[in-house]
Design a protein around this motif. Structure first.
Motif, PDB file in Angstrom:
ATOM      1  N   PHE A 215       0.830  -1.198   0.000  1.00  0.00           N
ATOM      2  CA  PHE A 215       0.000   0.000   0.000  1.00  0.00           C
ATOM      3  C   PHE A 215       0.864   1.248   0.000  1.00  0.00           C
ATOM      4  O   PHE A 215       1.955   1.279   0.587  1.00  0.00           O
ATOM      5  CB  PHE A 215      -0.926   0.006   1.209  1.00  0.00           C
ATOM      6  CG  PHE A 215      -1.895  -1.144   1.222  1.00  0.00           C
ATOM      7  CD1 PHE A 215      -3.006  -1.139   0.395  1.00  0.00           C
ATOM      8  CD2 PHE A 215      -1.685  -2.234   2.052  1.00  0.00           C
ATOM      9  CE1 PHE A 215      -3.895  -2.202   0.400  1.00  0.00           C
ATOM     10  CE2 PHE A 215      -2.569  -3.301   2.057  1.00  0.00           C
ATOM     11  CZ  PHE A 215      -3.683  -3.290   1.224  1.00  0.00           C
TER      12      PHE A 215
ATOM     13  N   SER B 212       0.116   4.078   1.407  1.00  0.00           N
ATOM     14  CA  SER B 212       0.028   4.814   2.664  1.00  0.00           C
ATOM     15  C   SER B 212      -0.735   3.996   3.700  1.00  0.00           C
ATOM     16  O   SER B 212      -1.386   2.993   3.374  1.00  0.00           O
ATOM     17  CB  SER B 212      -0.703   6.148   2.442  1.00  0.00           C
ATOM     18  OG  SER B 212      -2.051   5.902   2.043  1.00  0.00           O
TER      19      SER B 212
ATOM     20  N   ALA C 132      -4.417   3.990   2.973  1.00  0.00           N
ATOM     21  CA  ALA C 132      -4.838   2.999   1.982  1.00  0.00           C
ATOM     22  C   ALA C 132      -4.970   1.620   2.627  1.00  0.00           C
ATOM     23  O   ALA C 132      -5.913   0.870   2.358  1.00  0.00           O
ATOM     24  CB  ALA C 132      -3.833   2.958   0.832  1.00  0.00           C
ATOM     25  N   GLU C 133      -4.028   1.303   3.491  1.00  0.00           N
ATOM     26  CA  GLU C 133      -4.060   0.010   4.187  1.00  0.00           C
ATOM     27  C   GLU C 133      -5.298  -0.091   5.083  1.00  0.00           C
ATOM     28  O   GLU C 133      -5.977  -1.113   5.115  1.00  0.00           O
ATOM     29  CB  GLU C 133      -2.787  -0.152   5.008  1.00  0.00           C
ATOM     30  CG  GLU C 133      -2.615  -1.541   5.603  1.00  0.00           C
ATOM     31  CD  GLU C 133      -1.267  -1.725   6.275  1.00  0.00           C
ATOM     32  OE1 GLU C 133      -1.076  -2.761   6.934  1.00  0.00           O
ATOM     33  OE2 GLU C 133      -0.407  -0.830   6.148  1.00  0.00           O
TER      34      GLU C 133
ATOM     35  N   PHE D 129      -8.075   1.599   4.723  1.00  0.00           N
ATOM     36  CA  PHE D 129      -9.263   1.589   3.867  1.00  0.00           C
ATOM     37  C   PHE D 129      -9.550   0.170   3.367  1.00  0.00           C
ATOM     38  O   PHE D 129     -10.693  -0.283   3.359  1.00  0.00           O
ATOM     39  CB  PHE D 129      -9.061   2.531   2.680  1.00  0.00           C
ATOM     40  CG  PHE D 129     -10.266   2.669   1.789  1.00  0.00           C
ATOM     41  CD1 PHE D 129     -11.266   3.584   2.074  1.00  0.00           C
ATOM     42  CD2 PHE D 129     -10.402   1.871   0.658  1.00  0.00           C
ATOM     43  CE1 PHE D 129     -12.377   3.703   1.247  1.00  0.00           C
ATOM     44  CE2 PHE D 129     -11.507   1.978  -0.168  1.00  0.00           C
ATOM     45  CZ  PHE D 129     -12.499   2.904   0.128  1.00  0.00           C
TER      46      PHE D 129
ATOM     47  N   GLY E  19      -0.744  -0.981  -8.370  1.00  0.00           N
ATOM     48  CA  GLY E  19      -1.351   0.306  -8.055  1.00  0.00           C
ATOM     49  C   GLY E  19      -0.839   1.421  -8.944  1.00  0.00           C
ATOM     50  O   GLY E  19       0.113   1.245  -9.697  1.00  0.00           O
TER      51      GLY E  19
ATOM     52  N   SER F  38      -2.992   2.842  -3.947  1.00  0.00           N
ATOM     53  CA  SER F  38      -3.512   4.033  -3.284  1.00  0.00           C
ATOM     54  C   SER F  38      -4.976   3.841  -2.904  1.00  0.00           C
ATOM     55  O   SER F  38      -5.607   2.843  -3.284  1.00  0.00           O
ATOM     56  CB  SER F  38      -3.390   5.244  -4.218  1.00  0.00           C
ATOM     57  OG  SER F  38      -4.234   5.059  -5.352  1.00  0.00           O
ATOM     58  N   VAL F  39      -5.522   4.793  -2.156  1.00  0.00           N
ATOM     59  CA  VAL F  39      -6.945   4.749  -1.781  1.00  0.00           C
ATOM     60  C   VAL F  39      -7.817   4.783  -3.036  1.00  0.00           C
ATOM     61  O   VAL F  39      -8.840   4.096  -3.126  1.00  0.00           O
ATOM     62  CB  VAL F  39      -7.301   5.938  -0.852  1.00  0.00           C
ATOM     63  CG1 VAL F  39      -8.796   5.984  -0.589  1.00  0.00           C
ATOM     64  CG2 VAL F  39      -6.541   5.825   0.463  1.00  0.00           C
ATOM     65  N   LYS F  40      -7.403   5.552  -4.018  1.00  0.00           N
ATOM     66  CA  LYS F  40      -8.146   5.649  -5.276  1.00  0.00           C
ATOM     67  C   LYS F  40      -8.223   4.289  -5.963  1.00  0.00           C
ATOM     68  O   LYS F  40      -9.271   3.889  -6.479  1.00  0.00           O
ATOM     69  CB  LYS F  40      -7.467   6.672  -6.199  1.00  0.00           C
ATOM     70  CG  LYS F  40      -8.198   6.873  -7.525  1.00  0.00           C
ATOM     71  CD  LYS F  40      -7.466   7.892  -8.382  1.00  0.00           C
ATOM     72  CE  LYS F  40      -8.168   8.057  -9.727  1.00  0.00           C
ATOM     73  NZ  LYS F  40      -7.454   9.020 -10.599  1.00  0.00           N
ATOM     74  N   ASP F  41      -7.114   3.559  -5.948  1.00  0.00           N
ATOM     75  CA  ASP F  41      -7.091   2.217  -6.549  1.00  0.00           C
ATOM     76  C   ASP F  41      -8.069   1.291  -5.830  1.00  0.00           C
ATOM     77  O   ASP F  41      -8.774   0.500  -6.454  1.00  0.00           O
ATOM     78  CB  ASP F  41      -5.686   1.619  -6.478  1.00  0.00           C
ATOM     79  CG  ASP F  41      -4.669   2.430  -7.282  1.00  0.00           C
ATOM     80  OD1 ASP F  41      -5.050   3.006  -8.300  1.00  0.00           O
ATOM     81  OD2 ASP F  41      -3.506   2.477  -6.855  1.00  0.00           O
ATOM     82  N   LEU F  42      -8.096   1.414  -4.508  1.00  0.00           N
ATOM     83  CA  LEU F  42      -8.966   0.551  -3.700  1.00  0.00           C
ATOM     84  C   LEU F  42     -10.439   0.869  -3.944  1.00  0.00           C
ATOM     85  O   LEU F  42     -11.275  -0.027  -3.979  1.00  0.00           O
ATOM     86  CB  LEU F  42      -8.628   0.723  -2.216  1.00  0.00           C
ATOM     87  CG  LEU F  42      -7.250   0.192  -1.800  1.00  0.00           C
ATOM     88  CD1 LEU F  42      -6.906   0.646  -0.393  1.00  0.00           C
ATOM     89  CD2 LEU F  42      -7.204  -1.329  -1.891  1.00  0.00           C
ATOM     90  N   LYS F  43     -10.736   2.139  -4.126  1.00  0.00           N
ATOM     91  CA  LYS F  43     -12.124   2.524  -4.416  1.00  0.00           C
ATOM     92  C   LYS F  43     -12.567   1.930  -5.747  1.00  0.00           C
ATOM     93  O   LYS F  43     -13.705   1.528  -5.918  1.00  0.00           O
ATOM     94  CB  LYS F  43     -12.253   4.051  -4.441  1.00  0.00           C
ATOM     95  CG  LYS F  43     -12.231   4.673  -3.059  1.00  0.00           C
ATOM     96  CD  LYS F  43     -12.413   6.182  -3.137  1.00  0.00           C
ATOM     97  CE  LYS F  43     -12.444   6.793  -1.747  1.00  0.00           C
ATOM     98  NZ  LYS F  43     -12.617   8.267  -1.792  1.00  0.00           N
TER      99      LYS F  43
END
Length: 209
Positions: free
Chosen positions: A52, A54, A57-58, A60, A74, A82-87
């Motif tokens: 991750f 950040s 992100a982890e 999330f 990512g 990133s958080v965007k990737d996870l979304k």
């Protein structure tokens, strides 16, 4: 406790006396004699590399219970996630529908899956009227089905006795569930029918001389 100089001297003495064959043997010897420095006794911790980008992100991923595929790369530096990737993993991008904004809004407001609506616009574009037609069509179908007279079993039995069909009783407002005609709703018709039958039996002109 021995000083560093004293400790070093004892280590040298042990090395000369026992002459260990290799580093591992030397470490084992010094450890058994209590001469091995504390730092050397600690097993170096393996540095964990996070996939991750950040801590956010982890966190999330954990909060949303998102499973990241092993081969997923990512968009952050070094292919980190990133958080965007996870979304994007949690909510895949919706398929773009060829529909006007008004049609899409009307579909959302009325709980209609716009992908099931056949568009009549250019290139099959779904227009507002197409979605509105989808709403009114079921209602019209229901109206047609409602035109059929609902008759309860007891009322049907009476109708059979008197030779009546649905057209004969279609003018009657049923008092049953969903407007079903019950036997009691036919009471007036039955009364009239019986009176007619009695009148025919007592009519002199209908008898023989």
């Amino acid at each position: 406790m021995a000083t560093s100089a004293q400790n070093l001297s004892m280590i040298i003495d042990e090395m000369l006396l026992n002459k260990p064959a290799d580093r591992a043997s030397a470490m084992l010897l010094l450890s058994s004699k209590g001469l091995l420095p504390k730092k050397l006794l600690e097993t170096p911790k393996e540095k964990k590399t996070s996939k991750f980008a950040s801590k956010a992100a982890e966190d999330f991923a954990e909060a949303k219970n998102i499973t990241v595929p092993d081969d997923f790369k990512g968009t952050a530096a070094n292919d980190k996630i990133s958080v965007k990737d996870l979304k994007g993993l949690a909510e895949p991008p919706k398929k773009k529908v060829n529909a006007s904004p008004g049609a899409q809004q009307f579909a959302r407001d009325n709980g209609i899956d716009i992908e099931t609506v056949t568009g009549t616009g250019e290139n099959g574009k779904v227009l507002l009227k197409d979605v509105k037609d989808r709403v009114t069509a079921p209602a019209e179908a229901a109206d047609v089905s409602d035109d059929k007279t609902k008759i309860s079993p007891s009322a049907a039995k009476l109708m059979k006795q008197h030779g009546w069909d649905e057209d004969d009783v279609s003018h009657i407002q049923g008092s049953g569930k969903n407007g079903s005609i019950l036997a009691k709703d036919l009471a007036e018709m039955v009364k009239e029918a019986l009176e007619e039958e009695e009148g025919e039996e007592t009519d002199p002109e209908s008898g023989e001389d």
